[in-house]
Design an enzyme around this catalytic site. Structure first.
Site, PDB file in Angstrom:
ATOM      1  CB  SER A   1      29.068  37.130  26.561  1.00 50.36           C
ATOM      2  OG  SER A   1      27.801  37.984  26.355  1.00 50.36           O
TER       3      SER A   1
ATOM      4  CD  GLU B   1      26.742  47.100  19.970  1.00 58.37           C
ATOM      5  OE1 GLU B   1      27.636  48.093  20.238  1.00 58.37           O
ATOM      6  OE2 GLU B   1      26.608  46.060  20.879  1.00 58.37           O
TER       7      GLU B   1
ATOM      8  CE  LYS C   1      30.233  46.191  22.104  1.00 60.33           C
ATOM      9  NZ  LYS C   1      29.107  45.607  22.500  1.00 60.33           N
TER      10      LYS C   1
ATOM     11  CG  HIS D   1      29.724  45.610  16.170  1.00 61.50           C
ATOM     12  ND1 HIS D   1      28.649  45.704  16.878  1.00 61.50           N
ATOM     13  CD2 HIS D   1      30.568  44.981  16.865  1.00 61.50           C
ATOM     14  CE1 HIS D   1      28.457  45.252  17.995  1.00 61.50           C
ATOM     15  NE2 HIS D   1      29.739  44.597  18.138  1.00 61.50           N
TER      16      HIS D   1
ATOM     17  CD  GLU E   1      31.031  40.741  17.712  1.00 65.25           C
ATOM     18  OE1 GLU E   1      31.926  40.848  18.647  1.00 65.25           O
ATOM     19  OE2 GLU E   1      30.318  41.453  17.625  1.00 65.25           O
TER      20      GLU E   1
ATOM     21  CG  ASN F   1      33.585  47.034  19.857  1.00 63.36           C
ATOM     22  OD1 ASN F   1      33.850  48.268  19.934  1.00 63.36           O
ATOM     23  ND2 ASN F   1      32.648  46.531  19.533  1.00 63.36           N
TER      24      ASN F   1
ATOM     25  N   GLY G   1      27.071  41.145  24.972  1.00 60.84           N
ATOM     26  CA  GLY G   1      26.473  42.006  26.057  1.00 60.84           C
ATOM     27  C   GLY G   1      25.689  41.233  27.219  1.00 60.84           C
TER      28      GLY G   1
HETATM   29  P1  PGA Z   1      30.567  41.720  24.332  1.00 56.85           P
HETATM   30  O1  PGA Z   1      30.613  42.508  23.127  1.00 56.85           O
HETATM   31  O2  PGA Z   1      31.692  41.287  24.857  1.00 56.85           O
HETATM   32  O3  PGA Z   1      29.998  43.010  25.435  1.00 56.85           O
HETATM   33  O4  PGA Z   1      29.444  40.867  24.177  1.00 56.85           O
HETATM   34  C1  PGA Z   1      31.037  42.129  21.871  1.00 56.85           C
HETATM   35  C2  PGA Z   1      31.087  42.880  20.797  1.00 56.85           C
HETATM   36  O5  PGA Z   1      29.642  43.500  20.529  1.00 56.85           O
HETATM   37  O6  PGA Z   1      31.713  43.322  19.954  1.00 56.85           O
END
Ligand code: PGA
Length: 254
Positions: A214, A98, A13, A96, A166, A11, A172
């Protein structure tokens, strides 16, 4: 092509900033993961970059990070499942956190899941709690999310979905602050229990479940070994071809 039974999904983003960087990163990911045979590697770049990255090589699949639930029409700024499919896209990340933070509800995610399935895309459906409380109330949050986003999805179609746990609190950060294999295992068991109530035990046990939050080379192996999962949705570590390739290698070894 041999059947893939693990999945590592990048991802990106809203990264990187330019097409040039996107092409370089994609080329590097392709090169470093070319030998993998058991793992489906999917890269979800910003959708604007998809056409420039699409190629006939199926070694790395392409996904998008969102779709709208209508197939066409007056929906400024949106893209649809048929559009993505026509560009060679095979997967779509839905729900997601976000995007949920920007106002997406479980009901909207549910409509998008149906649109993706109708458009022959694989929905990578994210669910996860904001925080864990001692009383286990977060389990009710997870239950409500999974129940609502799968509303109206048949037992046959649910097999085409990659349900991805998730937890927002783990996104993050670093591998040290991520979920532990024990916490992950417990949550996946709980998700399978709900799935067996929504569908049946056999279906619930057979679905590949993914984890995101993460995931780095430092915890990928442990999470795969102890978490009862079939792969990952990778955020920040997917922007570094080396780290991402090491996570794919861990999936190859499981
Ligand atoms: P991350 O993001 O690996 O940076 O924690 C995962 C995600 O938001 O899909």
């Amino acid at each position: 092509m041999a059947k893939k039974n693990t999945y590592v999904i990048a991802n990106w983003k809203m990264n990187p900033e330019t097409l040039k960087e996107a092409k370089e990163l994609f080329a590097s990911v392709k090169k470093k993961t070319v030998k993998c045979s058991r793992t489906a590697v999917v890269v979800c770049p910003p959708s604007l970059f998809v056409s420039a990255l699409a190629s006939k090589s199926m070694a790395v699949l392409l996904g998008v990070q969102n779709i709208y639930f209508e197939s066409k029409g007056s929906f400024t700024g949106e893209i649809s499942a048929p559009m993505a499919k026509s560009m060679g896209v095979s997967h779509v990340i839905l729900g997601h956190s976000e995007r949920r933070a920007m106002g997406e509800t479980d009901a909207m995610v549910n409509k998008k899941v149906h649109a993706a399935l109708a458009g022959k895309l694989v929905p990578v459906v994210c669910i996860g709690e904001e925080a864990r409380d001692r009383n286990g109330e977060y389990l009710a949050v997870i239950k409500q999310q999974i129940t609502e986003v799968l509303e109206g999805v048949s037992a046959k179609d649910v097999k085409r979905i990659l349900i991805t746990y998730e937890p927002i609190w783990a996104i993050g950060k670093s591998d040290k602050e991520s979920v532990t294999p024990g916490q992950l295992h417990e949550t996946i068991l709980y998700l399978r229990k709900i799935l067996s109530e929504l569908y049946d035990r056999k279906t619930a046990l057979s679905l590949p479940m993914l984890y995101g939050g993460s995931v780095e080379p430092g915890n990928a192996e442990q999470l795969l070994a102890g978490g009862d999962i079939s792969g990952f949705l990778v955020g920040h570590a997917s922007l570094e071809a080396d780290s991402f390739a090491r996570i794919v290698e861990s999936a190859e070894r499981t």
